[in-house]
Write a protein that holds these residues in place. Structure first.
Motif, PDB file in Angstrom:
ATOM      1  N   LEU A 186       0.829  -1.207   0.000  1.00 45.20           N
ATOM      2  CA  LEU A 186       0.000   0.000   0.000  1.00 45.20           C
ATOM      3  C   LEU A 186       0.865   1.260   0.000  1.00 45.20           C
ATOM      4  CD1 LEU A 186      -2.707  -1.176   2.548  1.00 45.20           C
ATOM      5  CD2 LEU A 186      -3.089  -0.697   0.119  1.00 45.20           C
ATOM      6  N   GLN A 187       1.964   1.216   0.760  1.00 42.54           N
ATOM      7  CA  GLN A 187       2.875   2.361   0.798  1.00 42.54           C
ATOM      8  C   GLN A 187       3.515   2.616  -0.564  1.00 42.54           C
ATOM      9  OE1 GLN A 187       5.622   1.375   3.913  1.00 42.54           O
ATOM     10  NE2 GLN A 187       4.137   1.700   5.561  1.00 42.54           N
ATOM     11  N   LEU A 188       3.720   1.553  -1.337  1.00 40.87           N
ATOM     12  CA  LEU A 188       4.267   1.716  -2.684  1.00 40.87           C
ATOM     13  C   LEU A 188       3.254   2.372  -3.627  1.00 40.87           C
ATOM     14  CD1 LEU A 188       6.158  -1.673  -3.293  1.00 40.87           C
ATOM     15  CD2 LEU A 188       7.176   0.587  -2.934  1.00 40.87           C
ATOM     16  N   HIS A 217       6.476  -7.504 -17.409  1.00 37.60           N
ATOM     17  CA  HIS A 217       7.756  -7.349 -16.741  1.00 37.60           C
ATOM     18  C   HIS A 217       7.534  -7.163 -15.236  1.00 37.60           C
ATOM     19  CE1 HIS A 217      10.168  -6.990 -20.422  1.00 37.60           C
ATOM     20  NE2 HIS A 217       9.145  -6.307 -20.919  1.00 37.60           N
ATOM     21  N   VAL A 218       8.256  -7.950 -14.449  1.00 36.99           N
ATOM     22  CA  VAL A 218       8.220  -7.829 -12.985  1.00 36.99           C
ATOM     23  C   VAL A 218       9.486  -7.107 -12.555  1.00 36.99           C
ATOM     24  CG1 VAL A 218       8.157  -9.106 -10.810  1.00 36.99           C
ATOM     25  CG2 VAL A 218       6.899  -9.976 -12.794  1.00 36.99           C
ATOM     26  N   PRO A 219       9.384  -5.957 -11.852  1.00 34.65           N
ATOM     27  CA  PRO A 219       8.171  -5.384 -11.258  1.00 34.65           C
ATOM     28  C   PRO A 219       7.563  -4.214 -12.051  1.00 34.65           C
ATOM     29  CG  PRO A 219      10.053  -4.347 -10.268  1.00 34.65           C
ATOM     30  CD  PRO A 219      10.599  -5.286 -11.323  1.00 34.65           C
ATOM     31  N   VAL A 231       5.331  -8.647  -7.476  1.00 36.37           N
ATOM     32  CA  VAL A 231       5.025  -9.965  -6.900  1.00 36.37           C
ATOM     33  C   VAL A 231       5.800 -10.117  -5.600  1.00 36.37           C
ATOM     34  CG1 VAL A 231       5.125 -12.468  -7.208  1.00 36.37           C
ATOM     35  CG2 VAL A 231       4.626 -11.003  -9.167  1.00 36.37           C
ATOM     36  N   THR A 232       5.117 -10.506  -4.543  1.00 37.12           N
ATOM     37  CA  THR A 232       5.784 -10.732  -3.256  1.00 37.12           C
ATOM     38  C   THR A 232       5.381 -12.080  -2.684  1.00 37.12           C
ATOM     39  OG1 THR A 232       4.040  -9.671  -1.930  1.00 37.12           O
ATOM     40  CG2 THR A 232       5.792  -8.258  -2.772  1.00 37.12           C
ATOM     41  N   SER A 289       7.873  -2.770  -6.749  1.00 37.28           N
ATOM     42  CA  SER A 289       8.073  -1.372  -7.090  1.00 37.28           C
ATOM     43  C   SER A 289       6.704  -0.689  -7.111  1.00 37.28           C
ATOM     44  CB  SER A 289       8.762  -1.225  -8.456  1.00 37.28           C
ATOM     45  OG  SER A 289       7.859  -1.584  -9.493  1.00 37.28           O
ATOM     46  N   PRO A 290       6.640   0.624  -7.211  1.00 38.48           N
ATOM     47  CA  PRO A 290       5.336   1.293  -7.341  1.00 38.48           C
ATOM     48  C   PRO A 290       4.597   0.811  -8.568  1.00 38.48           C
ATOM     49  CG  PRO A 290       7.042   2.883  -6.750  1.00 38.48           C
ATOM     50  CD  PRO A 290       7.756   1.603  -7.089  1.00 38.48           C
TER      51      PRO A 290
END
Length: 349
Positions: free
Chosen positions: A182-184, A272-274, A279-280, A344-345
């Protein structure tokens, strides 16, 4: 090839012997414990490394020495090889330091569980360690408890009264990861659940939903997919989430195996990730750093939990031999949010 050198200034461990001989720690344990299913060539190879390194088990548990070597059983059915390998490394290393023997049995269904438990009991184990998901099997725990031998449950989300356990706070770990996403800036976050028979599954899912609700975000039912903690189920779950329109900008998987599967599905779709998708995972098993990009995840100290399980088990065995009541200890170990390249954002479009 066997390694010729090792670090200096430290006691030789079972891991040092394994590296020197070029074999697994489990093979070394079997040789040291005179397991019959080890070939002569392999046995000679390990014993040569034992002699070269001067390896000797540290029999620090004096109360156990005076009453015989402790035999610790491990009963497992975990589908995640990465998790199990880390866990067994901790088990073998700590048991070696304390001069205890480890006996391992694999099982699957209820009938298989009973047969495996019976083999451990017939082999004369003094206690049994249960990693997930058997740590949550009331039937298995009751059957072992009926024999009056100690049981240590590892990674259970809801410790049972009368059963010693070691775990992390799964709820807070998953909550920390959701808040990080959420912070991202992510708002459309998909979630992959794990095996419903394993109690941390519900805790991790509840933490995700609670953290999203705290941020004022309602999670549509189709943004939560069912997995079983395996890579294959992660493929199916990730495909379901990425078929949504609009698709999620992030996927939080309940373990690293399913997160690795999500990365694979994304790559197969040309994402493309991220940059296109974050993905976590959860656990921080070796797969988290062997795929590309490396996974952002919640570090669960799996090997340390294995070591702690042995220490707790030896204490329970001493208590039983001394005629003292169970300690009924519930040890909670620290988790860490590990940020790597898979997060990443969200994309700006």
């Amino acid at each position: 090839m066997p390694q010729r050198s090792r670090r200096t200034g430290a006691a030789v461990t079972i891991l040092d012997v394994a590296r020197h001989a070029g074999v697994s720690p489990m093979t070394v344990s079997r040789v040291i414990n005179d397991h019959p299913y080890v070939g002569d060539t392999m046995r000679e190879r390990v014993l040569a490394s034992v002699k070269t390194l001067g390896y000797r088990p540290n029999l620090a548990g004096r109360s156990l020495r005076t009453s015989g070597t402790a035999r610790i059983g491990v009963l497992y059915s975990n589908p995640s090889a990465a998790y199990l390998n880390q866990f067994m490394l901790g088990i073998l290393e700590q048991s070696s330091l304390n001069g205890s023997q480890v006996m391992i049995e694999k099982c699957s269904g209820i009938r298989s569980q009973r047969a495996a438990a019976r083999r451990l009991l017939e082999a004369g184990v003094d206690g049994v360690i249960l990693p997930p998901p058997l740590c949550d099997s009331q039937r298995t725990i009751d059957e072992l408890d009926a024999t009056r031998i100690p049981v240590v449950a590892v990674a259970t989300g809801t410790p049972m009264e009368g059963v010693t356990s070691v775990r992390i706070d799964d709820y807070q770990g998953a909550r920390a990861m959701t808040r990080y996403l959420l912070q991202l800036g992510h708002r459309r976050i998909g979630f992959i659940k794990g095996d419903p028979q394993h109690t941390p599954t519900a805790l991790r899912a509840a933490a995700f939903l609670d953290a999203m609700a705290e941020a004022g975000i309602e999670v549509p039912p189709d943004h939560v997919a069912q997995g079983m903690f395996t890579y294959r189920t992660g493929l199916t779950a990730a495909a379901e989430l990425l078929a949504l329109r609009p698709r999620p900008t992030a996927i939080f998987s309940s373990n690293d195996d399913m997160a690795a599967a999500a990365v694979s599905v994304a790559h197969g779709m040309g994402l493309h990730v991220p940059d296109d998708l974050t993905v976590t995972g959860f656990d921080d098993t070796p797969v988290a750093t062997t795929i590309w990009p490396e996974l952002t995840t919640v570090h669960q100290p799996v090997a340390a939990m294995g070591r702690a399980a042995v220490t707790l088990m030896l204490d329970e065995i001493r208590r039983k031999r001394d005629g003292r009541p169970k300690a009924d200890t519930h040890q909670v170990m620290k988790f860490t949010l590990v940020r790597r390249q898979s997060s990443s954002p969200p994309p700006r479009r």
